[in-house]
Design a protein around this motif. Structure first.
Motif, PDB file in Angstrom:
ATOM      1  N   TYR A  65       0.821  -1.204   0.000  1.00 37.47           N
ATOM      2  CA  TYR A  65       0.000   0.000   0.000  1.00 37.47           C
ATOM      3  C   TYR A  65       0.860   1.262   0.000  1.00 37.47           C
ATOM      4  O   TYR A  65       1.977   1.272   0.516  1.00 37.47           O
ATOM      5  CB  TYR A  65      -0.894   0.036   1.244  1.00 37.47           C
ATOM      6  N   VAL A  66       0.291   2.329  -0.558  1.00 37.46           N
ATOM      7  CA  VAL A  66       0.827   3.659  -0.342  1.00 37.46           C
ATOM      8  C   VAL A  66       0.272   4.163   0.986  1.00 37.46           C
ATOM      9  O   VAL A  66      -0.943   4.125   1.218  1.00 37.46           O
ATOM     10  CB  VAL A  66       0.425   4.630  -1.474  1.00 37.46           C
ATOM     11  N   MET A  67       1.160   4.603   1.851  1.00 33.59           N
ATOM     12  CA  MET A  67       0.749   5.080   3.164  1.00 33.59           C
ATOM     13  C   MET A  67       0.789   6.606   3.151  1.00 33.59           C
ATOM     14  O   MET A  67       1.774   7.197   2.706  1.00 33.59           O
ATOM     15  CB  MET A  67       1.678   4.547   4.251  1.00 33.59           C
ATOM     16  N   ARG A  68      -0.253   7.226   3.667  1.00 30.51           N
ATOM     17  CA  ARG A  68      -0.352   8.677   3.639  1.00 30.51           C
ATOM     18  C   ARG A  68      -0.801   9.230   4.975  1.00 30.51           C
ATOM     19  O   ARG A  68      -1.446   8.538   5.751  1.00 30.51           O
ATOM     20  CB  ARG A  68      -1.346   9.133   2.572  1.00 30.51           C
ATOM     21  N   TRP A  69      -0.458  10.481   5.193  1.00 27.34           N
ATOM     22  CA  TRP A  69      -0.997  11.266   6.289  1.00 27.34           C
ATOM     23  C   TRP A  69      -1.681  12.500   5.716  1.00 27.34           C
ATOM     24  O   TRP A  69      -1.142  13.159   4.823  1.00 27.34           O
ATOM     25  CB  TRP A  69       0.093  11.700   7.259  1.00 27.34           C
TER      26      TRP A  69
ATOM     27  N   TYR B  52       4.865   1.966  -1.430  1.00 26.43           N
ATOM     28  CA  TYR B  52       4.871   0.622  -0.861  1.00 26.43           C
ATOM     29  C   TYR B  52       6.273   0.045  -0.794  1.00 26.43           C
ATOM     30  O   TYR B  52       6.557  -0.818   0.013  1.00 26.43           O
ATOM     31  CB  TYR B  52       3.926  -0.310  -1.614  1.00 26.43           C
ATOM     32  N   THR B  53       7.159   0.533  -1.614  1.00 30.57           N
ATOM     33  CA  THR B  53       8.527   0.044  -1.545  1.00 30.57           C
ATOM     34  C   THR B  53       9.330   0.785  -0.484  1.00 30.57           C
ATOM     35  O   THR B  53      10.418   0.381  -0.128  1.00 30.57           O
ATOM     36  CB  THR B  53       9.253   0.244  -2.882  1.00 30.57           C
ATOM     37  N   GLY B  54       8.744   1.891  -0.015  1.00 26.00           N
ATOM     38  CA  GLY B  54       9.469   2.718   0.941  1.00 26.00           C
ATOM     39  C   GLY B  54      10.505   3.605   0.299  1.00 26.00           C
ATOM     40  O   GLY B  54      11.161   4.393   0.952  1.00 26.00           O
ATOM     41  N   GLY B  55      10.658   3.482  -1.010  1.00 25.53           N
ATOM     42  CA  GLY B  55      11.725   4.211  -1.682  1.00 25.53           C
ATOM     43  C   GLY B  55      11.326   5.591  -2.147  1.00 25.53           C
ATOM     44  O   GLY B  55      12.191   6.380  -2.547  1.00 25.53           O
ATOM     45  N   PHE B  56      10.043   5.899  -2.159  1.00 26.20           N
ATOM     46  CA  PHE B  56       9.611   7.205  -2.620  1.00 26.20           C
ATOM     47  C   PHE B  56       8.758   7.860  -1.550  1.00 26.20           C
ATOM     48  O   PHE B  56       7.762   7.312  -1.100  1.00 26.20           O
ATOM     49  CB  PHE B  56       8.801   7.093  -3.910  1.00 26.20           C
ATOM     50  N   THR B  57       9.167   9.030  -1.134  1.00 25.32           N
ATOM     51  CA  THR B  57       8.464   9.792  -0.114  1.00 25.32           C
ATOM     52  C   THR B  57       8.118  11.162  -0.657  1.00 25.32           C
ATOM     53  O   THR B  57       8.942  11.795  -1.342  1.00 25.32           O
ATOM     54  CB  THR B  57       9.338   9.934   1.146  1.00 25.32           C
ATOM     55  N   ASN B  58       6.920  11.607  -0.361  1.00 27.94           N
ATOM     56  CA  ASN B  58       6.466  12.927  -0.775  1.00 27.94           C
ATOM     57  C   ASN B  58       6.005  13.683   0.457  1.00 27.94           C
ATOM     58  O   ASN B  58       5.199  13.180   1.239  1.00 27.94           O
ATOM     59  CB  ASN B  58       5.317  12.791  -1.777  1.00 27.94           C
TER      60      ASN B  58
END
Length: 117
Positions: free
Chosen positions: A32-36, A53-59
């Protein structure tokens, strides 16, 4: 049944820190894509941060960049929002969201963060 439970909110003085947690149950977050998101009184819900979901991309939204970070622990089925140097304008209800597709889109109940002296 899928469920997200947030914790870690509270009252903090300006310049302080909080760490929000979101724990998932009933499904595995690894894909999953996790968001706040957050929602201040009288305002629309707004995006804060996301982690792929890979943890490699953060926005990270520009309004909190340099102060907030997002990380995840797939082994614990949880993700987190570390909030530093908090400001009064960060006061809001914070929601976690897990998104895989339109039919697999889950939200937590929200946790209140209040920044005030």
């Amino acid at each position: 049944q899928e469920q997200l439970v947030e914790s870690g909110g509270g009252l903090v003085q300006p310049g302080g820190s909080l760490r929000l947690s979101c724990v998932a149950s009933g499904f595995t977050i690894s894909a999953y894509v996790m968001r706040w998101y957050r929602q201040a009184p009288g305002m629309e819900r707004e995006f804060v941060a996301s982690n792929s979901y890979t943890g490699g991309f953060t926005n990270i939204d520009d309004s909190v960049k340099g102060r907030f970070t997002i990380d995840r622990d797939n082994a614990r089925n949880a993700w987190y929002l570390q909030m530093n140097n908090l400001r009064p304008e960060d006061t809001a209800v914070y929601f976690c969201n897990a998104y895989l597709n339109p039919s697999r889109d889950f939200w937590g109940q929200g946790t209140q963060v209040t920044v005030s002296s």
